[in-house]
Design a protein around this motif. Structure first.
Motif, short mmCIF file in Angstrom:
data_model
loop_
_atom_site.label_atom_id
_atom_site.label_comp_id
_atom_site.label_asym_id
_atom_site.label_seq_id
_atom_site.Cartn_x
_atom_site.Cartn_y
_atom_site.Cartn_z
N GLU A 269 0.67 -1.24 0.10
CA GLU A 269 -0.02 0.02 -0.06
C GLU A 269 0.88 1.25 -0.01
O GLU A 269 2.13 1.16 0.51
CB GLU A 269 -0.83 0.09 1.50
N ASP B 68 2.68 4.40 1.56
CA ASP B 68 2.86 4.44 2.92
C ASP B 68 1.92 5.23 3.73
O ASP B 68 1.49 6.43 3.13
CB ASP B 68 4.42 5.16 3.16
N PRO B 69 1.33 4.85 4.69
CA PRO B 69 0.05 5.33 5.50
C PRO B 69 0.87 6.87 5.79
O PRO B 69 -0.01 7.78 5.98
CB PRO B 69 -0.11 4.45 6.60
N ALA B 70 1.96 6.99 6.17
CA ALA B 70 2.38 8.25 6.89
C ALA B 70 2.79 9.53 5.63
O ALA B 70 2.23 10.60 5.97
CB ALA B 70 3.84 8.30 7.79
N GLY C 63 2.66 8.49 2.08
CA GLY C 63 2.15 8.16 0.51
C GLY C 63 3.11 7.59 -0.32
O GLY C 63 2.99 7.41 -1.53
N THR D 78 7.75 0.90 -0.72
CA THR D 78 7.52 0.44 0.58
C THR D 78 8.87 0.96 1.25
O THR D 78 9.93 0.61 1.06
CB THR D 78 7.65 -0.78 0.70
N LYS E 247 0.66 0.42 17.63
CA LYS E 247 0.06 0.75 16.28
C LYS E 247 0.21 -0.73 15.34
O LYS E 247 0.13 -0.36 14.13
CB LYS E 247 0.61 1.87 15.57
#
Ligand SMILES: *Cc1c(COP(=O)(O)O)cnc(C)c1O
Length: 388
Positions: free
Chosen positions: A19, A21-23, A25, A29, A46
């Motif tokens: 995905e 990166d949640p922090a 974008g 990876t 988390k």
């Protein structure tokens, strides 16, 4: 990757487990180069606590490799032999393992020098012969260990037939899928219970990382492997996982080129007057050709050859190639050449080695993705230069 259940192999290779990166974008990876993760409270975090137990870069790689093999659970290890060890450590002392005689030298050493002492009883058999398996199986047999195509003689085993044979006897089947990779062969779909990899080879693909992986659909085995991974701690670092993830993105493309180059090398050597034998499952003359055609979607990048003349000729040949580098390992973009009897399979006693078809004159080629004309020219000049 959003959704994705119906996606095909090369798409899965690029997207599975990854995905943004949640922090930030970031599409690649990130390498989470951290040993630990700060908690909000002793019981509140988390999803990550400590990198031996779990690390986001490793999890992305594990999800990616599981998806490529079509399996539910993937586990990363610090090397291929650590991955193999984890599967054997899931057994109990006193258990019996049936093991194909055609085996990577390091696996042979691990089984005979370490796991025999650890209390596993291991029998080496011709896994192409169901009668031999019947004769060797005991009430305590828990695992059938296979390699196909095998290292270095490229023997092909019938994974569907062997899985049926084993499951009728409540024996689990493990396959070392390092040579084929999931791009060419997906053992879990043929009934196999657990797949192991040396990601050092084709999955990494660039000769710059050491690693291993286990993929399984068996929930009970997955729980054991997970516990072994955490408890024994032979985990890959985040940078290594990043490199393997980067490697799998081009796996489908690379395996196509490795396979077409290897087929051209095999055909060229077969037609050469100085050649004695060529082992390559993509040659119709290979005993496993029909099986490989049915079970695999390509024949892979490794070719083994014997030249006419003495074993000394083989050792001259491997030092006279210029593009094919004399080195252990295989599966990188660059072509390598090796002499199994003194290199990858030196830990197998000579008698046992000869029984597995690994003669003193056998040469293993890991055919890279260079221009095929350059590779053929290099082999031709080395064949001549090895005459004396
Ligand atoms: C190289 C290899 C291994 C061992 O992997 P490492 O990453 O070197 O520990 C296991 N099986 C096969 C078929 C291999 O070629």
């Amino acid at each position: 990757m959003k959704g994705g259940r119906d996606l095909r192999f090369s798409t899965i290779a690029i997207h599975a487990g990854q995905e943004p990166d949640p922090a930030t974008g970031a599409i690649a990876t990130p390498i989470y180069q951290t040993s630990t993760f700060v908690k909000e409270a002793p019981d509140r975090h988390k999803g990550y606590e400590y990198s031996r137990t779990g690390n986001p870069t490793r999890h992305a790689m594990e999800a990616n490799l599981a998806a490529l093999e079509g399996g539910r659970s993937g586990f990363g290890f610090s090397s291929g032999v650590a991955a193999i060890s984890a599967v054997l450590q899931a057994l109990d002392p006193g258990d019996h393992v049936l093991c194909s005689r055609d085996l990577y030298g390091g696996s042979y050493r691990l089984f005979t020098k370490f796991f025999a002492r650890w209390g596993l009883n291991i029998s080496f058999v011709d896994a192409g012969d169901l009668h031999a398996l019947d004769a060797a199986a005991t009430k305590k047999t828990k695992l059938l260990w296979l390699e196909t195509p095998s290292n270095p003689t490229l023997r092909i085993l019938d994974l569907r037939a062997l899985s049926d044979w084993a499951h009728a006897r409540k024996i689990l089947v493990a396959v070392d899928n390092t040579f084929a990779t999931p791009a060419l062969q997906r053992p879990l779909g043929l009934g196999v219970d657990v797949v192991v990899h040396s990601t050092t080879k084709y999955l990494g693909g660039h000769s710059d990382v050491l690693g291993g992986a286990v993929v399984t659909d068996d929930a009970e085995l997955a729980a054991k492997i997970s516990s072994i991974q955490k408890t024994l701690g032979a985990v890959p670092g985040p940078m290594d996982c990043f490199l393997v993830l980067r490697g799998t993105k081009t796996l489908a493309l690379r395996m196509e080129r490795h396979s077409s180059n290897a087929l051209a090398v095999a055909k060229h050597l077969l037609a050469h007057a100085e050649t004695l034998t060529v082992h390559y499952p993509g040659l119709p003359s290979h005993p496993g050709y029909d099986l490989a055609k049915a079970q695999m979607s390509g024949f892979g990048g490794v070719v083994a050859v014997e030249l006419k003349g003495s074993a000394q000729r083989a050792t001259r040949f491997v030092t006279r190639t210029k593009l094919f580098a004399l080195a252990d390992s295989l599966g990188g973009v660059e072509s390598l050449i090796g002499h199994p009897a003194t290199m990858s399979h030196a830990s197998i006693p000579r008698e046992e080695r000869l029984r597995a078809g690994i003669t003193d004159g056998l040469i293993r080629l890991s055919v890279g993705i260079e221009d095929i004309q350059d590779l053929l020219a290099d082999l031709d000049q080395a064949i001549l230069a090895s005459l004396n």
